[in-house]
Design a protein around this motif. Structure first.
Motif, mmCIF file in Angstrom:
data_model
loop_
_atom_site.group_PDB
_atom_site.id
_atom_site.type_symbol
_atom_site.label_atom_id
_atom_site.label_comp_id
_atom_site.label_asym_id
_atom_site.label_seq_id
_atom_site.Cartn_x
_atom_site.Cartn_y
_atom_site.Cartn_z
ATOM 1 N N ASP A 100 0.836 -1.197 0.000
ATOM 2 C CA ASP A 100 0.000 0.000 0.000
ATOM 3 C C ASP A 100 0.873 1.250 0.000
ATOM 4 O O ASP A 100 2.102 1.179 0.023
ATOM 5 C CB ASP A 100 -0.952 -0.017 1.193
ATOM 6 N N LYS A 101 0.222 2.416 -0.029
ATOM 7 C CA LYS A 101 0.945 3.677 -0.147
ATOM 8 C C LYS A 101 1.770 3.969 1.098
ATOM 9 O O LYS A 101 2.906 4.452 1.013
ATOM 10 C CB LYS A 101 -0.058 4.820 -0.399
ATOM 11 N N PHE A 102 1.244 3.681 2.281
ATOM 12 C CA PHE A 102 1.986 3.949 3.515
ATOM 13 C C PHE A 102 3.257 3.096 3.574
ATOM 14 O O PHE A 102 4.336 3.573 3.958
ATOM 15 C CB PHE A 102 1.094 3.655 4.729
ATOM 16 N N THR A 103 3.147 1.835 3.187
ATOM 17 C CA THR A 103 4.324 0.959 3.207
ATOM 18 C C THR A 103 5.376 1.438 2.218
ATOM 19 O O THR A 103 6.585 1.444 2.509
ATOM 20 C CB THR A 103 3.895 -0.476 2.878
ATOM 21 N N GLU A 104 4.950 1.865 1.037
ATOM 22 C CA GLU A 104 5.902 2.345 0.037
ATOM 23 C C GLU A 104 6.643 3.580 0.525
ATOM 24 O O GLU A 104 7.872 3.682 0.399
ATOM 25 C CB GLU A 104 5.154 2.649 -1.265
ATOM 26 N N ASN A 105 5.917 4.534 1.144
ATOM 27 C CA ASN A 105 6.572 5.747 1.656
ATOM 28 C C ASN A 105 7.511 5.422 2.804
ATOM 29 O O ASN A 105 8.596 6.014 2.936
ATOM 30 C CB ASN A 105 5.517 6.758 2.098
ATOM 31 N N PHE A 106 7.135 4.485 3.645
ATOM 32 C CA PHE A 106 7.974 4.144 4.794
ATOM 33 C C PHE A 106 9.278 3.485 4.328
ATOM 34 O O PHE A 106 10.365 3.806 4.844
ATOM 35 C CB PHE A 106 7.202 3.203 5.728
ATOM 36 N N LEU A 107 9.184 2.570 3.360
ATOM 37 C CA LEU A 107 10.400 1.922 2.875
ATOM 38 C C LEU A 107 11.307 2.909 2.150
ATOM 39 O O LEU A 107 12.543 2.813 2.243
ATOM 40 C CB LEU A 107 10.031 0.756 1.955
ATOM 41 N N ARG A 108 10.736 3.854 1.440
ATOM 42 C CA ARG A 108 11.562 4.848 0.752
ATOM 43 C C ARG A 108 12.299 5.733 1.757
ATOM 44 O O ARG A 108 13.441 6.131 1.515
ATOM 45 C CB ARG A 108 10.705 5.704 -0.180
ATOM 46 N N LYS A 109 11.666 6.039 2.899
ATOM 47 C CA LYS A 109 12.352 6.835 3.921
ATOM 48 C C LYS A 109 13.497 6.064 4.547
ATOM 49 O O LYS A 109 14.473 6.668 5.033
ATOM 50 C CB LYS A 109 11.356 7.263 4.991
ATOM 51 N N LEU A 110 13.415 4.731 4.553
ATOM 52 C CA LEU A 110 14.514 3.920 5.070
ATOM 53 C C LEU A 110 15.629 3.737 4.051
ATOM 54 O O LEU A 110 16.645 3.092 4.353
ATOM 55 C CB LEU A 110 13.989 2.537 5.491
ATOM 56 N N GLY A 111 15.447 4.262 2.844
ATOM 57 C CA GLY A 111 16.457 4.132 1.810
ATOM 58 C C GLY A 111 16.327 2.876 0.975
ATOM 59 O O GLY A 111 17.283 2.493 0.285
ATOM 60 N N VAL A 112 15.177 2.228 1.013
ATOM 61 C CA VAL A 112 14.958 1.003 0.259
ATOM 62 C C VAL A 112 14.306 1.372 -1.065
ATOM 63 O O VAL A 112 13.330 2.142 -1.101
ATOM 64 C CB VAL A 112 14.087 0.015 1.055
ATOM 65 N N LYS A 113 14.807 0.820 -2.146
ATOM 66 C CA LYS A 113 14.238 1.061 -3.457
ATOM 67 C C LYS A 113 13.039 0.140 -3.655
ATOM 68 O O LYS A 113 13.154 -1.076 -3.547
ATOM 69 C CB LYS A 113 15.279 0.814 -4.543
ATOM 70 N N VAL A 114 11.886 0.728 -3.932
ATOM 71 C CA VAL A 114 10.638 -0.022 -4.070
ATOM 72 C C VAL A 114 10.224 0.020 -5.529
ATOM 73 O O VAL A 114 10.041 1.100 -6.112
ATOM 74 C CB VAL A 114 9.525 0.561 -3.170
ATOM 75 N N THR A 115 10.098 -1.172 -6.108
ATOM 76 C CA THR A 115 9.635 -1.263 -7.496
ATOM 77 C C THR A 115 8.121 -1.171 -7.560
ATOM 78 O O THR A 115 7.425 -1.216 -6.543
ATOM 79 C CB THR A 115 10.109 -2.579 -8.116
ATOM 80 N N GLY A 116 7.602 -1.048 -8.759
ATOM 81 C CA GLY A 116 6.160 -0.943 -8.932
ATOM 82 C C GLY A 116 5.448 -2.240 -8.591
ATOM 83 O O GLY A 116 6.045 -3.334 -8.566
ATOM 84 N N ASN A 117 4.163 -2.124 -8.319
ATOM 85 C CA ASN A 117 3.375 -3.297 -7.967
ATOM 86 C C ASN A 117 3.242 -4.221 -9.173
ATOM 87 O O ASN A 117 3.030 -3.780 -10.306
ATOM 88 C CB ASN A 117 1.989 -2.883 -7.471
ATOM 89 N N ASP A 118 3.379 -5.511 -8.931
ATOM 90 C CA ASP A 118 3.269 -6.528 -9.962
ATOM 91 C C ASP A 118 1.907 -7.194 -9.884
ATOM 92 O O ASP A 118 1.287 -7.237 -8.811
ATOM 93 C CB ASP A 118 4.381 -7.569 -9.796
ATOM 94 N N ASN A 119 1.422 -7.722 -10.998
ATOM 95 C CA ASN A 119 0.125 -8.385 -11.030
ATOM 96 C C ASN A 119 0.259 -9.832 -10.563
ATOM 97 O O ASN A 119 1.319 -10.454 -10.690
ATOM 98 C CB ASN A 119 -0.459 -8.350 -12.449
ATOM 99 N N PHE A 120 -0.848 -10.347 -10.046
ATOM 100 C CA PHE A 120 -0.861 -11.740 -9.637
ATOM 101 C C PHE A 120 -0.885 -12.638 -10.878
ATOM 102 O O PHE A 120 -1.532 -12.300 -11.882
ATOM 103 C CB PHE A 120 -2.093 -12.034 -8.779
ATOM 104 N N PRO A 121 -0.228 -13.764 -10.833
ATOM 105 C CA PRO A 121 -0.310 -14.690 -11.971
ATOM 106 C C PRO A 121 -1.705 -15.271 -12.088
ATOM 107 O O PRO A 121 -2.490 -15.281 -11.137
ATOM 108 C CB PRO A 121 0.738 -15.758 -11.637
ATOM 109 N N GLU A 122 -2.031 -15.741 -13.248
ATOM 110 C CA GLU A 122 -3.366 -16.275 -13.509
ATOM 111 C C GLU A 122 -3.526 -17.636 -12.826
ATOM 112 O O GLU A 122 -2.658 -18.510 -12.924
ATOM 113 C CB GLU A 122 -3.591 -16.401 -15.013
ATOM 114 N N ASP A 123 -4.669 -17.793 -12.159
ATOM 115 C CA ASP A 123 -4.971 -19.048 -11.465
ATOM 116 C C ASP A 123 -5.811 -19.929 -12.399
ATOM 117 O O ASP A 123 -6.900 -19.510 -12.827
ATOM 118 C CB ASP A 123 -5.730 -18.754 -10.168
#
Length: 738
Positions: free
Chosen positions: A171-194
């Protein structure tokens, strides 16, 4: 030769260290020595070779904020990751594996992890909490450590108890928190087809309902006309049947779904059972028909296209509704003023409607005339409820008896609780009026009987006690129990005695016993003078207004008579002479209570020595001798050692010491030793009530009575014990002229 301790000349590791503490390696627990040094550090906190350091937690960079611990700084802050894991499926043709979506929660306050799987409809597998919240160890060989925030990121895999989860987003809060820690966050990926989900959705798309479905939209009508009801007043004349009579009904038409409800207004004492619902809410058909067979009347018409009946056949809906049985029901357009509604064979005549119904027909159908149908109502005789007379021999008061006649289960009569709270005993204020009375009779045996009448202001009740007389042959004590006494009885109303009905010189009658009030205590006079608007006999302004009428024309003659009675020209007269002169001049306009009010307003009060004598008499009768205890208490409260205490403080001490004296006697004794600022010389007060060491001769108590009852002087018959000794008649004459 040793080198100097300069930088670069010494290779000792202890150089510059200031901590040399040593951790203990063994501990004693339950009579067993345990080795606990594998997680301990060496000397000065340095790690030891081969040691197992304590599993670390998440490390956050320090900024400019406060140095709060993680469990305080990150309280209720959670990182949310979207993940999935692949589960193998054996021996199924439709799928070989299954993709199970889940959500990973990482709690920043204590590094705990929780894994949840959202529930899917008809999945057939247990879903919900997969991993409960706790700290999860890393996979071997690092199982001595736990997952921290550094191990979680988008597009990475984590292994939780041999099950591999792939994180696809956050989610958005997790992405902002990891970026403040200096972690590079890639874009969200889609789930594979079931495969199973795809196969299930194809099946649902191909499925057809087993029976034809026709959508009947009633939501629009419900949302537009919800809580809107048409109301008609109608009559059903059932007088042609045996024991029948007209019924007054109310018809409700609900615009939300075109249903009708009929309510009957059952008159009281009509002889019919009170069943208000005449017709339950339903759609009302216009024509009453016989009961149809099952399946004849349906909401939809179905045509069999081909195939056998039942399983394997094909059906379609008949849009033309061929052969459908239509039952016509009443609508709003069918309800008109003066019209008749057939309610299952009962003819209801619509007579009137309310304003909302008129406005509805006026707006929708343009109807302006609403002629009310007048129905002649049968005359009903009205009966006035009659109550049996209250003769006095019933148990309880008149209100109690009347409650048994009104209700089957009688209720206690309501009392004036506000008056009770205001006029109940409050501290030293008793709110009880006490009068001395005698019987108004000519019988010799009853002439000398003396009674004490108590009037309780809290509830207007009266109690009568008879004073004992030696050798009278009459048993003294309670003469009349405390209750409310009627002043005048009537079939409709009863008037009870009120406080203003009692005054010195007045007459009262209790249960055919007539009493003359001959005297009252000091509290009565003070209370009546305080509330003089309620008690006109203690209102000095009204008394002076009575005297001005006959006194103003003959003021010169009055002054001469007063001057003749006062040869020394002092401007004062004894109360007895003053009373006789005022009686002659007023020509009977004033009663005895008003005379006493004049004496109290313009005279001197009772001599204090008489009160002291009477107080010592009461203490001697009670054999009270705790005067040393009272002296100690008075001296204890006199912290400044001045010998003075306030009157309220002394009265409070007397109540604590349980001195058997009334408040009137205590006030009278304090008057003899009282200063201007309401302070009392408590040593003189103690000396006045000490009947052992400082006795005073006992006076003879006079019998206070009215002159008409055989006594000559009345209230002022004894100069020693009268309430008023001297009256300043000069002040009275001045006030009469003004």
């Amino acid at each position: 030769m040793a080198l100097p301790l300069f930088p670069g000349n010494n290779f000792s590791q202890n150089l510059g260290r200031d901590k040399f503490h040593k951790s203990h390696a063994f501990d004693y627990n339950g009579d067993v020595y345990n080795f606990v040094g594998e997680h301990k550090s060496g000397i000065g906190g340095q790690p030891l070779p081969g040691g197992k350091p304590k599993p670390k937690t998440s490390v956050y960079p320090k900024g400019f904020g406060s140095d709060k611990p993680a469990w305080v700084a990150f309280d209720r802050q959670v990182l949310k990751f979207d993940a999935y894991f692949q589960e193998a499926v054996h021996e199924r043709r439709e799928e070989r594996y299954r993709i199970r979506k889940c959500v990973i929660y990482f709690y920043l306050e204590d590094d705990t992890i929780q894994v949840l799987e959202p529930k899917q409809e008809n999945s057939g597998i247990p879903q919900g909490t997969l991993v409960r919240r706790h700290r999860i160890p890393l996979p071997p060989p690092n199982d001595d450590q736990f997952y921290t925030v550094e191990n979680l990121n988008v597009d990475s895999e984590i292994s939780l108890y041999s099950r591999t989860f792939r994180i696809t987003g956050c989610d958005k809060f997790t992405e902002n928190f990891l970026r403040k820690l200096g972690v590079k966050v890639t874009g969200n990926d889609n789930f594979p087809e079931d495969p199973f989900t795809t196969y299930r959705s194809q099946q649902l798309a191909a499925m057809q309902p087993s029976r034809p479905y026709e959508r009947i939209d009633t939501l629009k009508q419900f949302l537009e006309y919800d809580r809107q009801v048409l109301r008609f007043y109608c009559v059903w004349d059932d007088s042609h049947s045996m024991f029948g009579d007209p019924h007054v009904l109310v018809l409700h038409y609900f615009l939300a779904n075109d249903t009708i409800e009929v309510i009957e207004k059952v008159a009281p004492n009509s002889g019919r059972d009170a069943f208000p619902v005449f017709l339950q809410r339903q759609k009302l058909p216009k024509q009453v028909e016989n009961l149809k067979q099952p399946g004849v009347a349906t909401k939809r018409t179905v045509l069999n296209v081909f195939g056998p009946m039942g399983h394997g056949g094909r059906h379609i809906l008949d849009s033309l509704k061929t052969g459908a049985v239509n039952t016509e029901s009443y609508r709003d357009v069918d309800l008109t003023m003066g019209g008749v509604v057939n309610v299952w064979g009962r003819k209801l005549l619509l007579c009137d409607c309310d304003e909302f119904t008129k406005e509805y027909y006026r707006t929708k159908y343009g109807i302006e005339q609403f002629n009310k149908v007048e129905i002649k109502q049968p005359s009903t005789a009205t009966y006035q409820r009659e109550y049996p007379p209250f003769e006095g021999f019933q148990i309880g008061s008149k209100e109690d008896t009347l409650a048994n006649c009104i209700d089957l289960i009688p209720k206690p009569p309501r009392k004036d609780f506000i008056k009770f709270m205001k006029k109940d005993r409050q501290g030293l204020n008793s709110n009880v009026l006490r009068f001395v009375a005698k019987l108004d009779t000519t019988r010799p045996i009853d002439i000398d009987r003396t009674f004490i009448i108590f009037f309780y202001l809290s509830d207007d009740t009266i109690a009568v006690f008879e004073r004992p007389q030696r050798n009278s042959g009459i048993i003294a004590g309670s003469f009349l129990e405390r209750n409310r006494i009627a002043k005048s009885k009537n079939q409709d109303t009863t008037v009870y005695y009120q406080p203003e009905d009692f005054y010195v010189g007045g007459k009262v009658e209790f249960n055919n016993h007539k009493f003359i009030l001959v005297n009252a205590d000091e509290y009565v006079f003070k209370y009546m003078e305080q509330y003089c608007e309620q008690f006109p006999h203690s209102n000095i302004n009204l008394i002076l207004a009575k005297l001005r009428g006959p006194a103003i024309p003959r003021m010169q003659d009055i002054k001469e008579k007063f001057a003749k009675s006062d040869p020394e020209k002092l401007g004062v007269l004894p109360y007895v002479k003053f009373r006789n002169l005022v009686l002659q001049l007023s020509a009977g306009l004033l009663n005895e209570h008003e005379m006493m009010t004049l004496g109290r307003s313009y005279g001197d009060q009772r001599p204090v020595p008489t009160v002291i004598k009477l107080a010592q008499v009461d203490l001697e009768k009670q054999n009270y001798s705790e005067f040393t205890k009272i002296q100690d208490m008075l001296e204890y409260h006199d912290s400044d050692k001045t010998g003075l205490l306030s009157a309220d403080n002394i009265k409070h001490i007397c109540h604590i010491a349980q001195i058997p004296l009334s408040d009137q006697f205590i006030d009278g004794v304090m008057m003899a030793c009282q200063e201007k600022d309401n302070v009392v010389h408590y040593k003189d007060f103690l000396q006045f009530i000490n009947w052992k060491d400082y006795p005073i001769a006992v006076p003879q108590l006079p019998v206070h009575d009215m002159p008409a009852a055989g006594k000559s002087d009345g209230w002022g018959s004894s100069d020693e014990t009268s309430l008023v000794t001297q009256v300043h008649y000069a002040k009275l004459l001045v006030d009469l002229v003004q």
